[in-house]
Design a protein around this motif. Sequence first.
Motif, PDB file in Angstrom:
ATOM      1  N   THR A  46       0.822  -1.214   0.000  1.00  0.00           N
ATOM      2  CA  THR A  46       0.000   0.000   0.000  1.00  0.00           C
ATOM      3  C   THR A  46       0.853   1.259   0.000  1.00  0.00           C
ATOM      4  N   SER A  47       1.831   1.316   0.893  1.00  0.00           N
ATOM      5  CA  SER A  47       2.655   2.529   0.977  1.00  0.00           C
ATOM      6  C   SER A  47       3.541   2.684  -0.257  1.00  0.00           C
ATOM      7  N   GLY A  50       1.474   4.179  -3.074  1.00  0.00           N
ATOM      8  CA  GLY A  50       1.286   5.604  -2.796  1.00  0.00           C
ATOM      9  C   GLY A  50       2.560   6.398  -2.989  1.00  0.00           C
ATOM     10  N   SER A 215      -2.685   6.613   1.522  1.00  0.00           N
ATOM     11  CA  SER A 215      -2.036   5.298   1.488  1.00  0.00           C
ATOM     12  C   SER A 215      -1.124   5.095   2.688  1.00  0.00           C
TER      13      SER A 215
END
Length: 735
Positions: A46-47, A50, A215
């Motif tokens: 997720t990170s 982002g 994110s």
Amino acid sequence: MPSDPASFIRRKGPNAPARVASSGRSAYFELLRNRNFRFWFASSFTSSVGDWMGFVALTALMTQLFENSSSQLFAVGGLLMIRLLPSAMFGPIAGVIADRYDRRKVLVFTDMARAVVYFMIVFAGDVLAIFALTFIVECISLLFLAAKDASLPQVVPDKEHLTEANQLNLLCSYGTLPLGAVSTSIMIAVAGVVGGFVSFEVDPLRLALLLDSISFVLSGLLLFQVTLPGEAERRQRREDAAEDGPGILDELREGLDFIRGFPLLRALITGIVGVFFGAGVVIGLGPVFMVSDLGQPSANWSILLSAVGGGLVVGIAVLIPVFRRFVQEEVFPIMLASVGILAVATALSVNFTMALVIGSLLGAAAGVAVVQGYTLLQSYTEDATRARTFSLFYVLTRISLFAALGISPFVAGAIGSIGVATGLGVVSVSGTRLTLVVGGLIGLYFGLRTRTAIKQAMTREDSPLKIGGAVIESDPALAEGLFISFEGGEGAGKSTQIRKLAAALEDEGRDVVVTREPGGAPLAERIRELVLDPLTTDMNDRTEALLIAAARADHVESTIRPALEEGKVVLCDRFIDSSLAYQGHARGLGVDDVGEVNRWAIDGVAPDVVVLLRLDPEEGMARVERRAAERAAEEAEERGGNVVPFREQGIDRLERAGREFHREVAKGYLKLARSGGERWLVVDATADADVVHAQVRAGLHRWLPLPDEPAVAVAPEDEPDVTAEDVAASDADAG
């Protein structure tokens, strides 16, 4: 930390990292069954998406704030230099801090902090504010990444799956590049649709930055669910050692000293730094290259970046399993050089389609190189220094990447365009294209340099002794003696040369022990009879290899080790390299596997010098047959003309293996000599026995100094070298 950096690699063995994803699909399945790893992986994914969205959006935002290409180049360069600065200033310390504090708390805090800063960037109104906030978020990211890399071994329950976990980690970190780029493209389309229904302007780039902020919030919430096994005990040990333990700067210096004393680590880190630099030049100049050189709209930059990222995913997820059967130390520098070559090809692209195809290949080569380098680095790094090593590794790659991203626009902008005279007239070449070519050539240089550095690191005197695929940890108790093995194909004259050398050394006042293999000890001699008996026709290749290893174990303990402990010179007719050439190479059992079995059998007793007597296998077998015929004639005469029994004709079971087998043995010896480094002394065995002896004695002067007035002195440069042409010629003969 060990005082000798090479001592750790001796325990591990260079073959350990050479097997990527050895457990196959089951390893990934077992990893994803683990709750901790699922949350850790989901957070990283997720990170990372982002983060790439933020990167693409910020670089595109810089081109949006300025109109002419020169201003755009300098704005993008300034932004990327700001991202580079924290790594150069604080990077190495981040790993030490991650070791000192609760890593889970560090990960959650830094994720939330990055979310806040990116939210502020969304509403930043000028370039200086964006630069300042970017600097802050990069400082926070350094601490996050150090804690993340250090926590991975804690999250993975089965250390045998650490390679697969690293592969997934890198797939998240770099394979999400196309998703970030595609997401930004989607934001542009969404903003265009939304703009038709609202009265205010929707900036798609700032919308992407807002999603980037969200994110990080999601990533932090996922990491909050992770537990790090052993974290409390680790923190307690740190607290117990805090009063007398080293400070942050001392720990940093200790980690740097370890890497400086470990040439192989330096070679690995340097190579990956080169990959990131070559790729960074392409990414840094991509937006302007797309518009000014390929005549494409700026939006197509995200498409090209998606192609590069897609290739990266293919390299990491698809091509890595293909390279499992190869030795990573050999493939790794080849992939590095490929990145440089493909970067040059990208710079020379004449249209968008060509750039897309080559860019995807560039990403694939970079993906393979990064995973291989990361896996090798982790395999060769000790637990006590892993966090600091990976912190420095990550910092250097970031410095390399962002240096390329930051410097290349300035260089391209300063060059402008150059007219090149051709047969069709003067052609204008942009500074962007020229800088891309230079960046690719730098990447190619690093690949070639790394290949040389790895080879030197694996063969230098203070590196572990590598025999086949096994690493031999020499027993320090044997340092007073000298162990010399003689190798070569059948009929090369090993026994003759050993007798001559033993006589010469005894005349010089040295205590010499002469022995042979298989054999050299009572039990080993009985195994020799079984292995070499020509009537033993039903022995399979594995049995043969294991019996010889068993005989070697008895030989070492009964004869060789005691002699070396007494400081004697041991001359042995064949040793472990015979097994590698005969059973490993010619029998096809695998040099690595045969080497590993024998590493255990010899228990640290390895030759200091290997004398290889080179002789064409046809000539060698002709000698064997002439010798056997002479012996048979003598025996028949003694028997009154009776026929000599088959088993007494003087040609043993291995000698009867056939011409093709012995050609393969010769090829195996040549390859071993090429990779064996300075412990190999290669001598041409076609000459008269006395001439060969003179060459052998002169060649051993580094280990056994010649007397003041040697009878014959042959200069070392007269020794034949083993070259690539030798191996190629041997291959052609075998063909």
